[in-house]
Design an enzyme around this catalytic site. Structure first.
Site, PDB file in Angstrom:
ATOM      1  N   ILE A 125       0.847  -1.122   0.120  1.00  0.00           N
ATOM      2  CA  ILE A 125      -0.129   0.159   0.177  1.00  0.00           C
ATOM      3  C   ILE A 125       0.812   1.313  -0.110  1.00  0.00           C
ATOM      4  CG2 ILE A 125      -1.610   1.223   1.240  1.00  0.00           C
ATOM      5  CD1 ILE A 125      -2.969  -1.353   1.268  1.00  0.00           C
ATOM      6  N   GLU A 126       1.095   1.864  -1.391  1.00  0.00           N
ATOM      7  CA  GLU A 126       1.982   2.882  -1.020  1.00  0.00           C
ATOM      8  C   GLU A 126       1.150   4.452  -1.042  1.00  0.00           C
ATOM      9  OE1 GLU A 126       5.458   2.321  -3.885  1.00  0.00           O
ATOM     10  OE2 GLU A 126       5.286   0.169  -3.461  1.00  0.00           O
ATOM     11  N   GLN A 127       0.160   4.488  -0.536  1.00  0.00           N
ATOM     12  CA  GLN A 127      -0.824   5.392  -0.562  1.00  0.00           C
ATOM     13  C   GLN A 127      -0.188   6.662   0.434  1.00  0.00           C
ATOM     14  OE1 GLN A 127      -4.814   3.752  -0.333  1.00  0.00           O
ATOM     15  NE2 GLN A 127      -3.923   2.070  -1.266  1.00  0.00           N
TER      16      GLN A 127
END
Ligand code: NAG
Ligand code: NAG
Ligand code: NAG
Ligand code: NAG
Length: 369
Positions: A125-127
């Site tokens: 999850i690179e948000q």
């Protein structure tokens, strides 16, 4: 008539419901068993599809994260080598703030992993997340619940989480790193794309400067994250930057492309595989150069329109330094984005380069190069 025979056969094969919806595709039934037990040293490989995996150095690989299409042949093969194959997990965080939705998402992933005889999940999850926002808490809860569910449903399975090269809100990813590390089996530290936010001079620099990379591990460890939970990710790709201006000293000024608040970023460049760079470097303007401060190789070349480009990358020399750090600092292991980026052809020069890249991952192998 044929249909009747077929249905009969199916009903014979599916005496128990569990084998019915889970036909083992491997030549031996045992190969569909999940991999259990902990390896002393992790070599964590991201795979993005096709068949490059057949040429991986399986004497080293311990986990493959399947970021391409599911490949049953890869699952059987990894298991035959005692290596795990894990799913990719990604979801918009706004979708899992609600705990019920979170549980549904996790249940779907566990079902998929079971159906495909896989050994866990890599949550990527690179948000951007703001500290103390609903997403901040939801993310930690997601990792915790994923780990509990996977461990319960697939004994011996592994749940890992991908983090930026530094815990200091890189790319506005202000996660609860310590709690996430506590909640899962390991963090894969993406020690690359370290120029995603350039605040100083907008010039081409190393993808993963050695010094900056090491200092960031100490930042993670200072947050009371056990070094045994950290796997160092190294890049098997580099960045190609077109130079607006190329100074006498070889400094490449690049276009300002802002990213998450910073005025300049590596988005001005293009990611290129190690295999491509190795075909380019010898015929470039500069040949391979070594930056002693960043401890990284680079070269410059002119494109067909006469524009100068500068390429920064990692090679066996820079990766060996990093592998030594992994060993001396007692980290859990090493890995790369991604396994497919080397040249696995039969060309003898390429073969040697590819072998050298795999060997560079081994700890305590600081070689004379
Ligand atoms: C959460 O789950 C509910 C009930 O299944 C569904 O209606 C809703 O669309 C979901 N919300 C998100 C953001 O996925
Ligand atoms: C390019 O760099 C030189 C110095 O190296 C400088 O004098 C010149 O103004 C620069 N040109 C541009 C377009 O930035
Ligand atoms: C490039 O040069 C290096 C060092 O001289 C050599 O080992 C390598 O084989 C060359 N690569 C190719 C593709 O010719
Ligand atoms: C690495 O960083 C440390 C601390 O910032 C500094 O003292 C040292 O000189 C740096 N080493 C190199 C090779 O840049």
């Amino acid at each position: 008539m044929l249909v009747v025979v077929w249905v009969f056969l199916l009903s014979v094969l599916c005496l128990s419901p569990s084998t019915c919806d889970r036909q083992c595709p491997c030549e031996s039934q045992e190969l569909c068993q999940p991999i259990a037990g902990e390896k002393d040293f992790e070599v964590f490989v991201f795979d993005v599809g096709k068949k490059a995996w057949k040429s991986y150095d399986w004497t080293q690989v311990t986990t493959v994260a399947a970021f391409g299409k599911y490949d049953a042949e890869l699952m059987c093969y990894a298991h035959s080598k005692g290596a795990r194959l894990v799913l990719k997990g990604d979801v918009p965080l706004s979708d899992i703030v609600d705990p019920a939705n979170r549980t549904v998402w996790i249940a779907e992933k566990v079902d998929l992993a079971k159906k495909q005889f896989m050994d866990g999940i890599n949550i990527d999850i690179e948000q951007a997340v703001a500290e103390a926002s609903p997403e901040y808490y939801a993310l930690t809860a997601l990792v915790k619940e994923s780990t509990e569910t996977f461990h319960r449903e697939i004994p011996g399975s592994q749940v890992s989480f991908d983090v930026a090269w530094s815990p200091k809100c890189i790319d506005k990813r202000c996660y609860n790193y310590a709690a996430i590390a506590e909640a899962c089996d390991l963090l894969f530290v993406m020690s690359y794309d370290e120029q995603s936010q350039i605040w100083g001079d907008c010039i081409a620099m190393a993808n993963a400067p050695t010094n900056q990379t090491f200092i960031a591990y100490d930042d993670y460890i200072t947050m009371k994250i056990n070094p045994r939970k950290l796997v160092m990710g190294v890049p098997w790709y580099g960045y190609d930057y077109p130079c607006l201006n190329f100074s006498q000293e070889g400094v490449c000024t690049m276009t300002k492309v802002p990213f998450r608040g910073a005025p300049c970023s590596d988005a001005a460049g293009r990611q290129i595989p190690y295999s491509i760079m190795m075909k380019q470097v010898n015929n470039s303007m500069s040949g391979r150069l070594w930056d002693a401060v960043q401890q990284a190789p680079y070269y410059s070349y002119k494109d067909k329109d006469g524009m100068v480009h500068q390429v920064w990358y990692d090679d066996p020399q820079s990766i060996s330094y990093k592998a030594s750090f992994v060993s001396t600092r007692g980290l859990r292991g090493i890995g790369m984005w991604n396994g497919n980026l080397l040249d696995y052809s039969d060309d003898p020069v390429a073969r040697q380069q590819t072998e050298d890249m795999w060997n560079a991952l081994k700890p305590n192998q600081e070689k004379e190069l």
